[in-house]
Design a protein around this motif. Sequence first.
Motif, mmCIF file in Angstrom:
data_model
loop_
_atom_site.group_PDB
_atom_site.id
_atom_site.type_symbol
_atom_site.label_atom_id
_atom_site.label_comp_id
_atom_site.label_asym_id
_atom_site.label_seq_id
_atom_site.Cartn_x
_atom_site.Cartn_y
_atom_site.Cartn_z
ATOM 1 N N ILE A 15 23.304 57.646 14.761
ATOM 2 C CA ILE A 15 22.375 56.620 14.286
ATOM 3 C C ILE A 15 21.852 55.779 15.444
ATOM 4 C CG2 ILE A 15 22.198 54.475 12.950
ATOM 5 C CD1 ILE A 15 24.266 55.689 11.002
ATOM 6 N N ALA A 16 22.746 55.355 16.320
ATOM 7 C CA ALA A 16 22.393 54.333 17.309
ATOM 8 C C ALA A 16 21.887 54.881 18.633
ATOM 9 C CB ALA A 16 23.606 53.430 17.555
ATOM 10 N N CYS A 17 22.437 56.004 19.085
ATOM 11 C CA CYS A 17 22.022 56.500 20.402
ATOM 12 C C CYS A 17 21.914 58.017 20.446
ATOM 13 C CB CYS A 17 22.946 55.992 21.501
ATOM 14 S SG CYS A 17 24.691 56.437 21.364
ATOM 15 N N GLY A 18 21.715 58.635 19.288
ATOM 16 C CA GLY A 18 21.601 60.091 19.246
ATOM 17 C C GLY A 18 20.439 60.628 20.052
ATOM 18 N N GLY A 19 19.300 59.936 19.990
ATOM 19 C CA GLY A 19 18.145 60.377 20.756
ATOM 20 C C GLY A 19 18.376 60.283 22.251
ATOM 21 N N THR A 20 19.054 59.225 22.678
ATOM 22 C CA THR A 20 19.358 59.035 24.094
ATOM 23 C C THR A 20 20.316 60.112 24.597
ATOM 24 O OG1 THR A 20 18.989 56.649 23.970
ATOM 25 C CG2 THR A 20 20.379 57.446 25.762
ATOM 26 N N LEU A 21 21.372 60.386 23.838
ATOM 27 C CA LEU A 21 22.334 61.398 24.265
ATOM 28 C C LEU A 21 21.695 62.782 24.320
ATOM 29 C CD1 LEU A 21 25.628 60.323 22.444
ATOM 30 C CD2 LEU A 21 24.730 59.598 24.659
ATOM 31 N N ALA A 22 20.869 63.102 23.318
ATOM 32 C CA ALA A 22 20.174 64.393 23.327
ATOM 33 C C ALA A 22 19.267 64.507 24.546
ATOM 34 C CB ALA A 22 19.372 64.567 22.043
ATOM 35 N N LEU A 63 26.663 66.424 15.632
ATOM 36 C CA LEU A 63 26.780 66.304 17.087
ATOM 37 C C LEU A 63 26.353 67.578 17.792
ATOM 38 C CD1 LEU A 63 30.145 64.337 17.144
ATOM 39 C CD2 LEU A 63 27.887 63.427 17.757
ATOM 40 N N HIS A 64 26.680 68.720 17.199
ATOM 41 C CA HIS A 64 26.216 69.989 17.769
ATOM 42 C C HIS A 64 24.689 70.067 17.738
ATOM 43 C CE1 HIS A 64 30.327 72.049 16.843
ATOM 44 N NE2 HIS A 64 30.349 71.397 17.988
ATOM 45 N N LYS A 65 24.087 69.509 16.694
ATOM 46 C CA LYS A 65 22.624 69.499 16.587
ATOM 47 C C LYS A 65 22.002 68.750 17.769
ATOM 48 C CE LYS A 65 20.650 70.554 13.140
ATOM 49 N NZ LYS A 65 20.006 71.803 12.649
ATOM 50 N N VAL A 162 15.162 65.698 16.633
ATOM 51 C CA VAL A 162 16.528 66.237 16.614
ATOM 52 C C VAL A 162 17.517 65.154 16.192
ATOM 53 C CG1 VAL A 162 17.150 65.821 19.048
ATOM 54 C CG2 VAL A 162 18.137 67.757 17.836
ATOM 55 N N LYS A 163 17.235 63.904 16.535
ATOM 56 C CA LYS A 163 18.071 62.785 16.060
ATOM 57 C C LYS A 163 18.041 62.725 14.533
ATOM 58 C CE LYS A 163 17.927 57.680 15.979
ATOM 59 N NZ LYS A 163 19.131 57.142 16.625
ATOM 60 N N ASN A 164 16.843 62.775 13.955
ATOM 61 C CA ASN A 164 16.724 62.736 12.495
ATOM 62 C C ASN A 164 17.398 63.938 11.838
ATOM 63 O OD1 ASN A 164 15.262 60.361 12.705
ATOM 64 N ND2 ASN A 164 13.270 61.366 12.521
#
Length: 220
Positions: A15-22, A63-65, A162-164
Amino acid sequence: MKILAVGAHLDDIEIACGGTLAKMIRAGHDVKVLIMSKSGYTNKEGRVQRSDEVAVQEGMNALHKLGLSNIEILDFPTKDIPWSSDVVNPIDLCIDKYDPDVIFTHHPFDTHQAHVGVSNATISAARRRNTVFFYEPITPSGRSYVAFRPQLYVDITETIDVKNDALREHKTEYNKFGAEDWIEGVHARCGFRGYEIGTKYAEAFEILRLELAFDELTSF
């Protein structure tokens, strides 16, 4: 660069930093996540709404996504993760072993007691680390008496989809929080943060500490 993201539950980080980590993974950085609970939960009446097994499977899928493979899940109680030496110690051991350059964790003025406990425990464990960021809470966890201060922004225009999609892997959370309304809420916040910095989508972070090495500047 090595990045460690610490979260209380399976879905917090997405939710919070998925886009950043990807985005970091796509740029070739090494990313690890440490989740403090298996994240199953019961409602106020004591009825199980999500088992640990389902939560872990959904969380791993999410997380794999994002492209994550270095995932560690501990077994603290979902709702009650305290700020105590029992919680600080495994985070401390993880930091020593993984040796991250950057650490992300919860905002310490979140309104979820487990998020607050993990945030403070991470601050304690990361006391000798120079770059630590708080990721942004979202409603209902974000409605605190102390506001989140966006100080660092990461453009996630290329990873918003990809975050969504990762969030949609949390099928029980998806149904609990209103299906696509939940996705739209998170998506809209990223749109607002993007607007603030003149891009389409972004994630924002509050800085606890930041070391700037002029001989080795790295852009997220």
